[in-house]
Scaffold this active site. Structure first.
Site, PDB file in Angstrom:
ATOM      1  N   TYR A 103      20.706   2.245 -12.555  1.00  0.00           N
ATOM      2  CA  TYR A 103      21.083   3.120 -11.433  1.00  0.00           C
ATOM      3  C   TYR A 103      19.979   3.981 -11.291  1.00  0.00           C
ATOM      4  O   TYR A 103      19.528   4.175 -10.056  1.00  0.00           O
ATOM      5  CB  TYR A 103      22.219   3.695 -11.636  1.00  0.00           C
ATOM      6  CG  TYR A 103      23.282   3.155 -10.855  1.00  0.00           C
ATOM      7  CD1 TYR A 103      23.784   1.662 -11.243  1.00  0.00           C
ATOM      8  CD2 TYR A 103      23.908   3.701  -9.700  1.00  0.00           C
ATOM      9  CE1 TYR A 103      24.644   0.997 -10.167  1.00  0.00           C
ATOM     10  CE2 TYR A 103      24.854   2.921  -8.891  1.00  0.00           C
ATOM     11  CZ  TYR A 103      25.154   1.549  -9.230  1.00  0.00           C
ATOM     12  OH  TYR A 103      26.141   0.982  -8.407  1.00  0.00           O
TER      13      TYR A 103
ATOM     14  N   GLU B 216      10.773  26.746   0.056  1.00  0.00           N
ATOM     15  CA  GLU B 216      10.343  25.520  -0.433  1.00  0.00           C
ATOM     16  C   GLU B 216      10.154  24.320   0.746  1.00  0.00           C
ATOM     17  O   GLU B 216      10.011  23.393   0.666  1.00  0.00           O
ATOM     18  CB  GLU B 216      11.160  25.006  -1.362  1.00  0.00           C
ATOM     19  CG  GLU B 216      11.466  25.488  -2.672  1.00  0.00           C
ATOM     20  CD  GLU B 216       9.816  25.709  -3.581  1.00  0.00           C
ATOM     21  OE1 GLU B 216       8.849  25.631  -2.933  1.00  0.00           O
ATOM     22  OE2 GLU B 216       9.863  25.904  -4.905  1.00  0.00           O
TER      23      GLU B 216
HETATM   24  P1  13P Z   1      14.759  29.224  -2.130  1.00  0.00           P
HETATM   25  O1  13P Z   1      15.851  30.301  -2.493  1.00  0.00           O
HETATM   26  O2  13P Z   1      13.777  30.052  -1.407  1.00  0.00           O
HETATM   27  O3  13P Z   1      15.375  28.262  -1.996  1.00  0.00           O
HETATM   28  O4  13P Z   1      14.068  29.025  -3.687  1.00  0.00           O
HETATM   29  C1  13P Z   1      14.952  28.662  -4.785  1.00  0.00           C
HETATM   30  C2  13P Z   1      14.098  27.433  -5.367  1.00  0.00           C
HETATM   31  O5  13P Z   1      14.740  26.657  -6.069  1.00  0.00           O
HETATM   32  C3  13P Z   1      12.598  27.721  -5.675  1.00  0.00           C
HETATM   33  O6  13P Z   1      12.116  26.672  -6.255  1.00  0.00           O
END
Ligand code: 13P
Length: 211
Positions: free
Chosen positions: A119, A73
């Site tokens: 909040y 990501e």
């Molecule tokens: P990654 O393990 O590549 O960080 O991906 C995990 C995730 O949350 C995908 O949306």
């Protein structure tokens, strides 16, 4: 924050999120800006068991400098740093209630989290829903760039929240605030909760600033 402290804090806060159920398995990824680039959790790592020495480091041009392979990501993280210069950290989770809202067709795509409590207004601000693309799709970066830096947090449809702030602990706290507000919204779903009025929201922005 120097790099050594950033690594230690990334491990500590990630473990805390994992231990309290905000993340399960290898879901979620977190990045923090440092002087010469950014640190990000490795792909397929569990937030509960990070090794500070294996956290991925990228330089300011986005090149992988050291550590394990960065989260898939990375595009969405980079898009926030590029479009919101005040961003010091980005937290992406698959936390249950925010993800539940991201799957509901009636969620308002312009404003997923109505102003239920002060909040969430103060720490998170208005949250748009971005259309579904697969995890790791570079299109996610493009969608975030299209927001032009106007939003500190988004929900990814059928996927989960992404929350940013000026520093790592603030981003983690804001992600927790978003999740707890999403939980309240789901709990109150069949009722008609009183929301903060526009005047009350304006007062919060005037006193505490806008996310
Ligand atoms: P990654 O393990 O590549 O960080 O991906 C995990 C995730 O949350 C995908 O949306």
């Amino acid at each position: 924050m120097n790099e050594t402290t950033a690594r230690t804090e990334l491990v500590r806060l990630s473990r805390s999120l994992y231990e309290r159920g905000y993340s399960v398995g290898s879901a979620g990824n977190i990045s923090v800006a440092i002087a010469d680039g950014l640190l990000i959790t490795p792909t397929n790592s569990c937030l509960g068991f990070l090794d500070p020495a294996r956290i991925a480091k990228l330089d300011r041009q986005g090149r992988h400098i050291s550590g394990d392979v960065p989260s898939k990501e990375i595009f969405l993280h980079q898009a926030f740093y590029e479009t919101r210069p005040q961003t010091g950290a980005v937290v992406h989770l698959h936390s249950t209630y925010a993800t539940a809202l991201s799957c509901l067709p009636e969620t308002d795509p312009q404003d997923c989290i109505p102003p239920l409590t002060p909040y969430v207004v103060m720490r998170v601000g208005k949250v748009p829903l971005l259309p579904y693309v697969r995890p790791g799709d570079p299109a996610m970066g493009a969608m975030i760039r299209e927001l032009g830096g106007a939003r500190a947090a988004v929900l990814l449809a059928n996927h989960g929240p992404v929350v940013t702030a000026a520093d790592l602990s603030s981003a983690v706290y804001a992600a927790e605030e978003l999740e707890e507000t999403a939980k309240l919204l789901v709990l109150l779903h069949a009722r008609q909760p009183r929301l903060l009025t526009t005047a009350q929201v304006d007062e919060l922005h005037a006193v505490f600033g806008k996310s």
